[in-house]
Design an enzyme around this catalytic site. Structure first.
Site, PDB file in Angstrom:
ATOM      1  N   SER A 142      37.862  40.762  33.949  1.00  0.00           N
ATOM      2  CA  SER A 142      39.093  40.374  33.612  1.00  0.00           C
ATOM      3  C   SER A 142      39.092  38.690  33.239  1.00  0.00           C
ATOM      4  O   SER A 142      38.208  38.335  33.782  1.00  0.00           O
ATOM      5  CB  SER A 142      40.053  40.814  34.592  1.00  0.00           C
ATOM      6  OG  SER A 142      41.374  40.001  34.459  1.00  0.00           O
ATOM      7  N   TYR A 156      43.067  39.975  43.300  1.00  0.00           N
ATOM      8  CA  TYR A 156      42.450  40.749  42.121  1.00  0.00           C
ATOM      9  C   TYR A 156      41.563  39.725  41.464  1.00  0.00           C
ATOM     10  O   TYR A 156      40.259  39.980  41.011  1.00  0.00           O
ATOM     11  CB  TYR A 156      43.506  41.237  41.095  1.00  0.00           C
ATOM     12  CG  TYR A 156      43.084  41.499  39.958  1.00  0.00           C
ATOM     13  CD1 TYR A 156      42.513  43.034  39.840  1.00  0.00           C
ATOM     14  CD2 TYR A 156      43.495  40.998  38.599  1.00  0.00           C
ATOM     15  CE1 TYR A 156      42.302  43.490  38.874  1.00  0.00           C
ATOM     16  CE2 TYR A 156      42.824  41.561  37.665  1.00  0.00           C
ATOM     17  CZ  TYR A 156      42.140  42.770  37.514  1.00  0.00           C
ATOM     18  OH  TYR A 156      42.043  43.288  36.273  1.00  0.00           O
TER      19      TYR A 156
END
Length: 247
Positions: A142, A156
């Site tokens: 990501s 995350y």
């Protein structure tokens, strides 16, 4: 016209929907035979297989929750048994539980770590035993693994930062086999998990240079390129497809 991945065999984890499903379809469109894993949604996984077969491709679906080490090792074994070989692994399964860090539970930490980091380690280690020379390992990280603008994603982002460094480290260990290891880092992509119409969408869109969400096909196109022979000299790279979020 010859296809770039003709005769190649791929395994894509967590590919019953969203980015994973798009990746599976793109790899198949380039000629690869594709095995996909799914945790629970057999109907969606079956629809991905049918879509690939409908376009003349070959695909199988394997039920395996990536949090279960035995299940994902078994999925790798099943894919190799079905195809006889393995050339491409795409570690796509992952999740986020957006919330302020102070409010997150230990169970939530464990879940995100198990799926985003531990499962990548286990699946990759299992696949490496079978991966052909000049194989491809591609993990879906990501853009927040490099720079996190979004409150509620601290844990995350940490898991995606871990995947980034794992990619760089592993690339050096398997390079002598011609195996490349790369990390594709999407920005805001319009999926069920992060819809362009959702509550979290406005600030994410505002952070992009293109002022829009990306599509799953835009991520899948980059993955298909990295999986191809043309990308043989790209390894240990973190390739961001984020509309300029991190620009």
């Amino acid at each position: 016209m010859s296809k770039k991945l003709e005769g190649k065999f791929a395994l894509v984890t967590g590919a019953s929907r969203g980015i994973g499903a798009a990746i599976a379809k793109h790899l198949a469109a380039e000629g690869a035979s594709v095995a996909i894993t799914y945790a629970k949604d057999a109907k969606s996984a079956s629809a991905v297989v049918k879509a690939i077969e409908g376009n003349g491709g070959k695909a199988i679906a394997i039920q395996a929750d990536s949090i279960d080490a035995g299940a994902i090792k078994g999925a790798v074994a099943q894919a190799v048994e079905a195809f006889g070989s393995l050339d491409i692994l795409v570690n796509n399964a992952g999740t986020a539980i957006p919330k302020p860090f102070e409010q997150a539970t230990i169970e939530e930490f464990d879940h995100v770590l198990d799926l985003n980091v531990r499962a990548v380690f286990i699946t990759t280690q299992a696949a490496l035993k079978h991966l052909n020379k000049n194989g491809r390992i591609i993990t879906i990280g990501s853009c927040v693994g490099e720079r996190d603008y979004t409150p509620g994603l601290a844990a995350y982002a940490a898991t995606k930062g871990a995947v980034k460094m794992f990619t760089q480290g592993l690339a050096r260990e398997v390079g002598d086999r011609g195996i490349t290891v790369n990390n594709v880092q999407p920005g805001p992509i319009d999926t069920d998990l992060n819809p362009a119409s959702g509550d979290w969408a406005a600030p994410q869109k505002a952070n992009t240079a293109l002022n829009r969400y990306g599509t799953v096909d835009e991520v899948a196109a980059l993955v298909a390129f990295v999986a191809s022979p043309e990308a043989a000299y790209i390894t240990g790279a973190n390739l961001t497809v984020d509309g300029g979020t991190n620009a």
